[in-house]
Design a protein around this motif. Structure first.
Motif, PDB file in Angstrom:
ATOM      1  N   ALA A  17      -8.483  -8.690 -11.132  1.00 20.94           N
ATOM      2  CA  ALA A  17      -9.358  -9.762 -10.643  1.00 20.94           C
ATOM      3  C   ALA A  17      -9.469  -9.755  -9.126  1.00 20.94           C
ATOM      4  O   ALA A  17     -10.487 -10.172  -8.570  1.00 20.94           O
ATOM      5  CB  ALA A  17      -8.848 -11.116 -11.134  1.00 20.94           C
ATOM      6  N   ALA A  18      -8.423  -9.274  -8.445  1.00 21.85           N
ATOM      7  CA  ALA A  18      -8.430  -9.242  -6.975  1.00 21.85           C
ATOM      8  C   ALA A  18      -9.067  -7.968  -6.418  1.00 21.85           C
ATOM      9  O   ALA A  18      -9.420  -7.923  -5.242  1.00 21.85           O
ATOM     10  CB  ALA A  18      -7.006  -9.378  -6.442  1.00 21.85           C
ATOM     11  N   SER A  68       3.359  -8.114   3.906  1.00 19.81           N
ATOM     12  CA  SER A  68       3.635  -7.196   5.012  1.00 19.81           C
ATOM     13  C   SER A  68       4.547  -6.051   4.586  1.00 19.81           C
ATOM     14  O   SER A  68       4.301  -4.888   4.935  1.00 19.81           O
ATOM     15  CB  SER A  68       4.271  -7.976   6.167  1.00 19.81           C
ATOM     16  N   GLU A  69       5.587  -6.372   3.823  1.00 19.79           N
ATOM     17  CA  GLU A  69       6.517  -5.334   3.360  1.00 19.79           C
ATOM     18  C   GLU A  69       5.819  -4.293   2.486  1.00 19.79           C
ATOM     19  O   GLU A  69       6.071  -3.098   2.618  1.00 19.79           O
ATOM     20  CB  GLU A  69       7.664  -5.971   2.571  1.00 19.79           C
ATOM     21  N   TYR A  70       4.953  -4.739   1.578  1.00 17.89           N
ATOM     22  CA  TYR A  70       4.285  -3.780   0.696  1.00 17.89           C
ATOM     23  C   TYR A  70       3.191  -3.002   1.406  1.00 17.89           C
ATOM     24  O   TYR A  70       2.906  -1.863   1.034  1.00 17.89           O
ATOM     25  CB  TYR A  70       3.798  -4.448  -0.597  1.00 17.89           C
ATOM     26  N   VAL A  71       2.596  -3.565   2.441  1.00 15.04           N
ATOM     27  CA  VAL A  71       1.667  -2.790   3.275  1.00 15.04           C
ATOM     28  C   VAL A  71       2.459  -1.684   3.975  1.00 15.04           C
ATOM     29  O   VAL A  71       2.012  -0.533   4.036  1.00 15.04           O
ATOM     30  CB  VAL A  71       0.919  -3.701   4.272  1.00 15.04           C
ATOM     31  N   ASP A  72       3.665  -2.012   4.460  1.00 20.33           N
ATOM     32  CA  ASP A  72       4.521  -0.993   5.087  1.00 20.33           C
ATOM     33  C   ASP A  72       4.914   0.093   4.088  1.00 20.33           C
ATOM     34  O   ASP A  72       4.925   1.279   4.425  1.00 20.33           O
ATOM     35  CB  ASP A  72       5.789  -1.629   5.669  1.00 20.33           C
ATOM     36  N   VAL A  73       5.242  -0.305   2.865  1.00 24.85           N
ATOM     37  CA  VAL A  73       5.591   0.676   1.829  1.00 24.85           C
ATOM     38  C   VAL A  73       4.395   1.594   1.571  1.00 24.85           C
ATOM     39  O   VAL A  73       4.537   2.819   1.544  1.00 24.85           O
ATOM     40  CB  VAL A  73       6.040  -0.017   0.519  1.00 24.85           C
ATOM     41  N   ASP A 128      -7.056   3.384   5.209  1.00 20.71           N
ATOM     42  CA  ASP A 128      -8.016   2.707   4.334  1.00 20.71           C
ATOM     43  C   ASP A 128      -7.323   2.142   3.100  1.00 20.71           C
ATOM     44  O   ASP A 128      -7.600   1.025   2.673  1.00 20.71           O
ATOM     45  CB  ASP A 128      -9.128   3.663   3.884  1.00 20.71           C
ATOM     46  N   GLU A 129      -6.420   2.943   2.537  1.00 23.50           N
ATOM     47  CA  GLU A 129      -5.730   2.497   1.327  1.00 23.50           C
ATOM     48  C   GLU A 129      -4.732   1.384   1.635  1.00 23.50           C
ATOM     49  O   GLU A 129      -4.563   0.472   0.841  1.00 23.50           O
ATOM     50  CB  GLU A 129      -5.052   3.684   0.641  1.00 23.50           C
ATOM     51  N   THR A 130      -4.085   1.429   2.809  1.00 20.31           N
ATOM     52  CA  THR A 130      -3.186   0.333   3.162  1.00 20.31           C
ATOM     53  C   THR A 130      -3.985  -0.943   3.416  1.00 20.31           C
ATOM     54  O   THR A 130      -3.510  -2.035   3.112  1.00 20.31           O
ATOM     55  CB  THR A 130      -2.290   0.656   4.376  1.00 20.31           C
ATOM     56  N   GLY A 131      -5.190  -0.790   3.923  1.00 16.49           N
ATOM     57  CA  GLY A 131      -6.072  -1.949   4.107  1.00 16.49           C
ATOM     58  C   GLY A 131      -6.425  -2.586   2.777  1.00 16.49           C
ATOM     59  O   GLY A 131      -6.469  -3.818   2.645  1.00 16.49           O
ATOM     60  N   MET A 132      -6.673  -1.759   1.768  1.00 22.47           N
ATOM     61  CA  MET A 132      -6.960  -2.276   0.431  1.00 22.47           C
ATOM     62  C   MET A 132      -5.738  -3.005  -0.124  1.00 22.47           C
ATOM     63  O   MET A 132      -5.858  -4.085  -0.697  1.00 22.47           O
ATOM     64  CB  MET A 132      -7.374  -1.118  -0.488  1.00 22.47           C
ATOM     65  N   VAL A 133      -4.545  -2.422   0.049  1.00 19.41           N
ATOM     66  CA  VAL A 133      -3.316  -3.072  -0.414  1.00 19.41           C
ATOM     67  C   VAL A 133      -3.174  -4.434   0.262  1.00 19.41           C
ATOM     68  O   VAL A 133      -2.894  -5.439  -0.390  1.00 19.41           O
ATOM     69  CB  VAL A 133      -2.079  -2.180  -0.146  1.00 19.41           C
ATOM     70  N   ASN A 134      -3.385  -4.480   1.577  1.00 18.34           N
ATOM     71  CA  ASN A 134      -3.293  -5.735   2.315  1.00 18.34           C
ATOM     72  C   ASN A 134      -4.282  -6.763   1.776  1.00 18.34           C
ATOM     73  O   ASN A 134      -3.910  -7.921   1.528  1.00 18.34           O
ATOM     74  CB  ASN A 134      -3.525  -5.483   3.804  1.00 18.34           C
ATOM     75  N   ALA A 135      -5.529  -6.363   1.581  1.00 17.07           N
ATOM     76  CA  ALA A 135      -6.561  -7.294   1.116  1.00 17.07           C
ATOM     77  C   ALA A 135      -6.251  -7.829  -0.282  1.00 17.07           C
ATOM     78  O   ALA A 135      -6.359  -9.033  -0.539  1.00 17.07           O
ATOM     79  CB  ALA A 135      -7.927  -6.611   1.130  1.00 17.07           C
ATOM     80  N   VAL A 136      -5.854  -6.954  -1.184  1.00 17.67           N
ATOM     81  CA  VAL A 136      -5.574  -7.366  -2.564  1.00 17.67           C
ATOM     82  C   VAL A 136      -4.348  -8.278  -2.614  1.00 17.67           C
ATOM     83  O   VAL A 136      -4.380  -9.344  -3.239  1.00 17.67           O
ATOM     84  CB  VAL A 136      -5.396  -6.139  -3.487  1.00 17.67           C
ATOM     85  N   LEU A 137      -3.266  -7.879  -1.964  1.00 13.96           N
ATOM     86  CA  LEU A 137      -2.062  -8.712  -1.988  1.00 13.96           C
ATOM     87  C   LEU A 137      -2.276 -10.039  -1.263  1.00 13.96           C
ATOM     88  O   LEU A 137      -1.753 -11.071  -1.688  1.00 13.96           O
ATOM     89  CB  LEU A 137      -0.866  -7.962  -1.409  1.00 13.96           C
ATOM     90  N   ASP A 138      -3.061 -10.041  -0.181  1.00 12.40           N
ATOM     91  CA  ASP A 138      -3.368 -11.283   0.513  1.00 12.40           C
ATOM     92  C   ASP A 138      -4.137 -12.230  -0.415  1.00 12.40           C
ATOM     93  O   ASP A 138      -3.848 -13.427  -0.468  1.00 12.40           O
ATOM     94  CB  ASP A 138      -4.163 -11.001   1.789  1.00 12.40           C
TER      95      ASP A 138
END
Length: 165
Positions: free
Chosen positions: A87-88, A126-131, A139-149
């Motif tokens: 959904a995110a 923040s921790e999972y963006v670092d992971v 680009d992929e870390t940006g997607m992780v940040n956006a989805v987890l946020d």
């Protein structure tokens, strides 16, 4: 005075948590790719990886309890986690189309956001963006940040100054 200062103890605890998250993502990835059994993966990581040396690489000591909690929790809650992550994600990009490593990062992050209320949502994101940053490009870390946020704001609206929906 001997011993570590309070800030050094906090830093060491944070590093142990970060190492546990990194190991949990690696374990979840291995389970997804190789079909490794939960008990087998826990035993393998606890005996060889957490705080050990593998192929000349020294792994940081990890919070073993957090590692187990994340891996077991993701496995137990995956049927509930995946639809929340779907959904995110951007429309047309279901979780099954996401690379296995990023699926592991998103599942672990989503699990902690939903179940570890003792850890601030912003810290988890923040921790999972670092992971993710340890394995993939910006680009992929940006997607992780956006989805987890997005997941954090839904699961813990109170931490972001919003009322829960």
């Amino acid at each position: 005075m001997t011993g570590a200062s309070k800030s050094e103890r906090v830093d060491r605890k944070a590093n142990r948590r970060g190492a546990a998250r990194l190991a949990a993502v690696q374990a979840l990835y291995q389970m997804d790719i190789a079909g490794t059994d939960l008990n087998e993966i826990l035993a393998e990581f606890e005996s060889h990886w957490l705080g050990g040396e593998v192929e000349g690489n020294k792994y940081l000591p990890a919070d073993a309890a957090l590692f187990r909690d994340i891996v077991r929790g993701v496995v137990a809650a995956q049927r509930a986690l995946d639809p929340a992550i779907d959904a995110a994600l951007a429309e047309g990009w279901p979780l099954k189309r996401i690379e296995a490593l990023l699926r592991a990062v998103l599942r672990a992050g989503c699990f902690e956001l939903q179940s570890r209320k003792d850890i601030p949502a912003r810290v988890i994101v923040s921790e999972y963006v670092d992971v993710a940053n340890a394995f993939v490009d910006r680009d992929e870390t940006g997607m992780v940040n956006a989805v987890l946020d997005m997941l954090a704001r839904g699961a813990r609206a109170d931490e972001f100054g919003h009322k829960e929906m």
